[in-house]
Design a protein around this motif. Structure first.
Motif, PDB file in Angstrom:
ATOM      1  N   ARG A 384       0.819  -1.214   0.000  1.00 60.83           N
ATOM      2  CA  ARG A 384       0.000   0.000   0.000  1.00 60.83           C
ATOM      3  C   ARG A 384       0.853   1.264   0.000  1.00 60.83           C
ATOM      4  NH1 ARG A 384      -4.712  -1.364   4.530  1.00 60.83           N
ATOM      5  NH2 ARG A 384      -5.622  -3.186   3.439  1.00 60.83           N
ATOM      6  N   ASN A 385       2.112   1.124   0.390  1.00 58.96           N
ATOM      7  CA  ASN A 385       2.982   2.303   0.484  1.00 58.96           C
ATOM      8  C   ASN A 385       3.601   2.675  -0.854  1.00 58.96           C
ATOM      9  OD1 ASN A 385       2.582   2.353   3.302  1.00 58.96           O
ATOM     10  ND2 ASN A 385       4.212   0.850   3.605  1.00 58.96           N
ATOM     11  N   ILE A 386       3.655   1.754  -1.794  1.00 60.54           N
ATOM     12  CA  ILE A 386       4.298   2.011  -3.081  1.00 60.54           C
ATOM     13  C   ILE A 386       3.265   2.534  -4.069  1.00 60.54           C
ATOM     14  CG2 ILE A 386       5.622   1.015  -4.967  1.00 60.54           C
ATOM     15  CD1 ILE A 386       7.127   1.125  -2.335  1.00 60.54           C
ATOM     16  N   LYS A 387       3.510   3.735  -4.580  1.00 60.64           N
ATOM     17  CA  LYS A 387       2.675   4.331  -5.614  1.00 60.64           C
ATOM     18  C   LYS A 387       3.500   4.411  -6.892  1.00 60.64           C
ATOM     19  CE  LYS A 387      -0.441   5.072  -2.444  1.00 60.64           C
ATOM     20  NZ  LYS A 387      -1.634   4.202  -2.379  1.00 60.64           N
ATOM     21  N   PRO A 388       3.426   3.381  -7.734  1.00 61.67           N
ATOM     22  CA  PRO A 388       4.310   3.354  -8.912  1.00 61.67           C
ATOM     23  C   PRO A 388       4.043   4.508  -9.859  1.00 61.67           C
ATOM     24  CG  PRO A 388       2.643   1.613  -9.036  1.00 61.67           C
ATOM     25  CD  PRO A 388       2.540   2.219  -7.680  1.00 61.67           C
ATOM     26  N   ASP A 389       5.116   5.189 -10.248  1.00 62.46           N
ATOM     27  CA  ASP A 389       5.030   6.269 -11.219  1.00 62.46           C
ATOM     28  C   ASP A 389       5.656   5.801 -12.519  1.00 62.46           C
ATOM     29  OD1 ASP A 389       7.653   6.152 -10.514  1.00 62.46           O
ATOM     30  OD2 ASP A 389       7.802   8.198  -9.759  1.00 62.46           O
ATOM     31  N   ILE A 390       5.779   6.722 -13.453  1.00 70.63           N
ATOM     32  CA  ILE A 390       6.281   6.362 -14.783  1.00 70.63           C
ATOM     33  C   ILE A 390       7.719   5.864 -14.716  1.00 70.63           C
ATOM     34  CG2 ILE A 390       7.044   8.718 -15.328  1.00 70.63           C
ATOM     35  CD1 ILE A 390       6.013   8.216 -18.181  1.00 70.63           C
ATOM     36  N   LEU A 391       8.521   6.384 -13.776  1.00 68.66           N
ATOM     37  CA  LEU A 391       9.909   5.947 -13.651  1.00 68.66           C
ATOM     38  C   LEU A 391       9.996   4.513 -13.146  1.00 68.66           C
ATOM     39  CD1 LEU A 391      11.542   9.151 -12.098  1.00 68.66           C
ATOM     40  CD2 LEU A 391      11.633   8.389 -14.472  1.00 68.66           C
ATOM     41  N   LEU A 392       9.190   4.185 -12.144  1.00 67.72           N
ATOM     42  CA  LEU A 392       9.213   2.834 -11.591  1.00 67.72           C
ATOM     43  C   LEU A 392       8.678   1.823 -12.604  1.00 67.72           C
ATOM     44  CD1 LEU A 392       9.918   1.153  -9.150  1.00 67.72           C
ATOM     45  CD2 LEU A 392       7.641   1.579  -8.230  1.00 67.72           C
ATOM     46  N   PHE A 393       7.606   2.177 -13.307  1.00 71.51           N
ATOM     47  CA  PHE A 393       7.086   1.297 -14.349  1.00 71.51           C
ATOM     48  C   PHE A 393       8.139   1.048 -15.432  1.00 71.51           C
ATOM     49  CE2 PHE A 393       2.539   2.228 -13.124  1.00 71.51           C
ATOM     50  CZ  PHE A 393       2.176   0.900 -12.957  1.00 71.51           C
ATOM     51  N   THR A 394       8.839   2.116 -15.821  1.00 74.02           N
ATOM     52  CA  THR A 394       9.855   1.972 -16.863  1.00 74.02           C
ATOM     53  C   THR A 394      11.004   1.091 -16.389  1.00 74.02           C
ATOM     54  OG1 THR A 394       9.282   4.161 -17.736  1.00 74.02           O
ATOM     55  CG2 THR A 394      11.409   3.247 -18.386  1.00 74.02           C
ATOM     56  N   ALA A 395      11.420   1.253 -15.137  1.00 68.37           N
ATOM     57  CA  ALA A 395      12.476   0.394 -14.590  1.00 68.37           C
ATOM     58  C   ALA A 395      12.027  -1.061 -14.557  1.00 68.37           C
ATOM     59  CB  ALA A 395      12.853   0.862 -13.187  1.00 68.37           C
ATOM     60  N   LEU A 396      10.756  -1.284 -14.266  1.00 68.61           N
ATOM     61  CA  LEU A 396      10.227  -2.644 -14.201  1.00 68.61           C
ATOM     62  C   LEU A 396      10.218  -3.304 -15.581  1.00 68.61           C
ATOM     63  CD1 LEU A 396       8.994  -4.720 -12.270  1.00 68.61           C
ATOM     64  CD2 LEU A 396       6.754  -3.715 -12.744  1.00 68.61           C
ATOM     65  N   LEU A 397       9.709  -2.588 -16.588  1.00 61.05           N
ATOM     66  CA  LEU A 397       9.670  -3.204 -17.927  1.00 61.05           C
ATOM     67  C   LEU A 397      11.078  -3.335 -18.517  1.00 61.05           C
ATOM     68  CD1 LEU A 397       9.925  -1.201 -20.714  1.00 61.05           C
ATOM     69  CD2 LEU A 397       7.895  -0.223 -19.698  1.00 61.05           C
ATOM     70  N   THR A 398      11.991  -2.407 -18.152  1.00 63.31           N
ATOM     71  CA  THR A 398      13.380  -2.532 -18.604  1.00 63.31           C
ATOM     72  C   THR A 398      14.025  -3.775 -18.017  1.00 63.31           C
ATOM     73  OG1 THR A 398      13.573  -0.133 -18.783  1.00 63.31           O
ATOM     74  CG2 THR A 398      15.624  -1.383 -18.704  1.00 63.31           C
ATOM     75  N   MET A 399      13.709  -4.078 -16.750  1.00 62.02           N
ATOM     76  CA  MET A 399      14.235  -5.288 -16.123  1.00 62.02           C
ATOM     77  C   MET A 399      13.747  -6.524 -16.864  1.00 62.02           C
ATOM     78  SD  MET A 399      13.280  -8.023 -14.017  1.00 62.02           S
ATOM     79  CE  MET A 399      11.711  -7.431 -13.403  1.00 62.02           C
TER      80      MET A 399
END
Length: 643
Positions: A384-399
């Motif tokens: 509940r504490n993590i609010k994914p933004d565009i940077l986190l989403f991009t890091a995830l798909l890059t991984m």
């Protein structure tokens, strides 16, 4: 004489229903106005020095105002009571109802409407409305309200008015408006107010006017610790670390902020030694002090010092962990980053945030740790504490893309509420490096239709995709449209991709011609790509020329020597091979040890061949690599035949 009679006016006729309504209205007007408090309650007004009754907070309607939930319906009822009780224009009553309106963003605009109906608004009411604009993130309306309402209506400000205005000017770096407000401060006699003085020092400091900040500091001898901290912080942020130290040494009393400002200043100037010396003198260190010092040594690349300081910390917050994790990623210690993250989760003293997971995902991408990356993805979904933004989403798909799980990368990409050019580039590069060139180019076409405008990095990704899939014609096409359609001048990276693409396809002469046509000087990377192509296609004549050119550019690099030796060996020119190896020995060049990242289940290890390993060990490793290469080529050939 005859007298003419005028026709009489028709008699007023009232229908029974209208008469009844009229009588009820007259009856209601004779009744006293309804009240929301009991008349039997004691009088909560008091007499002033002249015997005039004044309003107090104990008045029933004001007590109801303070306790109400703040809905617009309740406030309208209370406002009506104030009007019928002749209390609406009273400064205390009007100020309290406007304060209540401003406490909720949904009805705050109603406060301004109410303000326009006041006959004599005061500074308290104006300050309340301006603070409301600040809380609604509308700073420009604050300045507009001050100019169009307070100044035009000649409402005298108080010592709380100007700090609000100065803070806005500082946040927006509006130095011209700040200087005008400074003149108003002097005009109204608040230049000696300590709160206002500290605000002005901060304004001039953040706007780069450190001399003006110094003048404000020197104008009055009245000061407190905030005044000294403000001028020290101003000099630190404007590069005057030595002047800041003079003020620091003059201070009679220092707090943690004073010490932290100076430590941060030394860190910013690159003087880590002075920062460490001051840190050791600090009587009471807090977590911010430790973080400043760790961040400084992290920027200087001191890995051992960073880990030592981190381990010495008596307590850590999320910033402490994030600084260290990010530094480990920057220094290419990704395994250590993941180990430290595991320790963080085991201790449980702090919870990771978005910045923490960015470092972890980057490490997973660099190490190919798909299992750990999937765990982070699951944590993002359930936390509940993590609010994914565009940077986190991009890091995830890059991984996912770097780990070869393009289906998962596509799922993340599809779930993103918004995408930037980096998100699209990651998808194009992901498909490209895993041999799915057609998919990569389809993604590029979709980006042209639905996404942001491609940039120079986008074309690097597209050209790399063409290189890995051998799409020569498509590569020439994208290399052409980047200048013709998108007005992007090719850089060394784009030429490098094209040289590599042409070289892998056997068009070595075209690669050489492209390098010679470049408007900029071709670097070692370009010539190295061409040399690799010459070795791949056994082009001895051109390879010899390119190798010698590359050796001139980087005489201490062993790579061109080895490639040239291999080219000679492939043609059976053993005398030339021996000559190149003799040059290598005379120059004292050594090839860096090779290493391989091996994964067995959830464990990973790095294996390398050291220079002092025995000959039989090296022979064994080389034999195994040769056999693996043969199996890979055979499997690729079988795959082509089956398709």
């Amino acid at each position: 004489m005859t007298v003419g009679l005028r026709p009489s006016k028709p008699a007023l006729t009232i229908v029974p229903h209208s008469l009844e309504k009229f009588l009820k209205t007259q009856k209601n007007l004779r009744r006293p106005s309804p009240k929301i408090w009991n008349d039997q309650e004691p009088d909560f007004s008091k007499l002033d020095g002249e015997g005039v009754s004044t309003l107090t907070l104990g008045h029933p309607v004001l007590r109801i105002l303070e306790s109400c939930s703040g809905t617009i319906r309740e406030l309208n009822q209370i406002q009506a009571q104030l009007i019928v009780s002749n209390l609406f224009q009273h400064p205390l009553a009007s100020g309290r109802i406007i304060k209540k309106l401003c406490s909720s963003p949904n009805i705050a605009l109603h406060a301004f409407s109410l303000f326009t109906r006041l006959e004599q608004p005061d500074a308290f009411i104006c300050n309340t409305i301006m603070r409301s604009y600040v809380s609604m993130n509308d700073p420009h309306s604050v300045l507009t309200f001050y100019c169009n309402q307070m100044m035009r209506k000649l409402i005298p400000p108080n010592h709380f008015t100007f700090p609000i205005l100065i803070k806005i000017c500082a946040d927006l770096c509006l130095i011209a408006e700040g200087e005008q407000i400074h003149t108003h401060i002097v005009k109204f006699g608040f230049d000696l107010d300590l709160f206002v003085k500290n605000s002005m020092i901060h304004l001039y400091s953040v706007c780069g006017k450190i001399d003006a900040a110094r003048n404000v500091f020197d104008e009055s001898s009245v000061s407190d610790i905030i005044t000294w901290n403000s001028i020290i912080d101003g000099y630190v942020k404007n590069g005057g670390i030595f002047v800041a130290r003079e003020f620091f040494d003059e201070m009679q009393e220092r707090d943690v902020f004073s010490w932290n400002s100076m430590i941060s200043g030394y860190i910013g100037s690159g003087d880590s030694k002075s920062a460490l010396d001051l840190f050791e003198l600090m009587p009471n260190k807090d977590v911010v002090s430790w973080n400043c010092l760790i961040d400084g040594f992290a920027k200087n690349g001191s890995l051992l010092v960073v880990r030592e300081l981190f381990d010495m910390m008596p307590s850590r917050n999320i910033v402490s962990w994030n600084i260290t994790l990010a530094f480990l990623v920057r220094s290419n210690n990704c395994n250590e980053c993941l180990n430290l993250f595991s320790k963080m989760m085991e201790e449980g003293e702090v919870k990771p945030n978005e910045a923490t997971l960015m470092s972890v995902l980057t490490s997973c991408a660099n190490l190919g740790r798909l299992d750990m990356g999937k765990w982070v993805h699951s944590y993002i979904k359930t936390s509940r504490n993590i609010k994914p933004d565009i940077l986190l989403f991009t890091a995830l798909l890059t991984m996912y893309a770097k780990c070869g799980s393009m289906d998962s990368a596509q799922e993340v990409f599809a779930e993103m509420p918004e995408r930037n050019v980096v998100s699209w580039n990651s998808m194009i590069m992901g498909y490209g490096i895993h041999g799915q060139g057609e998919k990569a180019l389809e993604m590029f076409l979709e980006m042209e239709k639905k996404g942001p405008r491609p940039n120079d990095a986008t074309f690097v990704c597209a050209l790399c995709a063409c290189t890995h899939s051998g799409l020569v014609l498509e590569g020439w096409w994208y290399f052409g449209i980047m200048r013709r359609i998108y007005n992007i001048e090719p850089k060394v990276e784009h030429y490098g991709c094209m040289v590599d693409l042409l070289g892998r396809a056997g068009l070595v002469k075209d690669s050489e011609k492209l390098i010679n046509m470049m408007p900029m000087e071709g670097g070692p990377a370009l010539w190295g790509a061409l040399l690799s192509s010459c070795r791949m296609h056994s082009n001895l004549e051109l390879g010899e020329v390119v190798a010698k050119r590359l050796i001139e550019l980087k005489p201490s690099d062993i790579g061109p020597h080895v490639l040239l030796s291999n080219i000679y060996a492939s043609k059976g020119k053993w005398d030339e091979v021996e000559s190149v190896r003799k040059i290598i020995k005379e120059k004292g060049l050594h090839k860096a040890k090779g290493c391989s990242l091996l994964r067995f289940g959830f464990e990973s290890s790095v294996s390398s061949v050291e220079d002092d390993d025995s000959v039989h060990k090296k022979s064994m490793v080389y034999s195994m690599l040769t056999e693996m290469g043969a199996h890979m080529k055979l499997s690729c050939r079988d795959h082509v035949w089956t398709n």
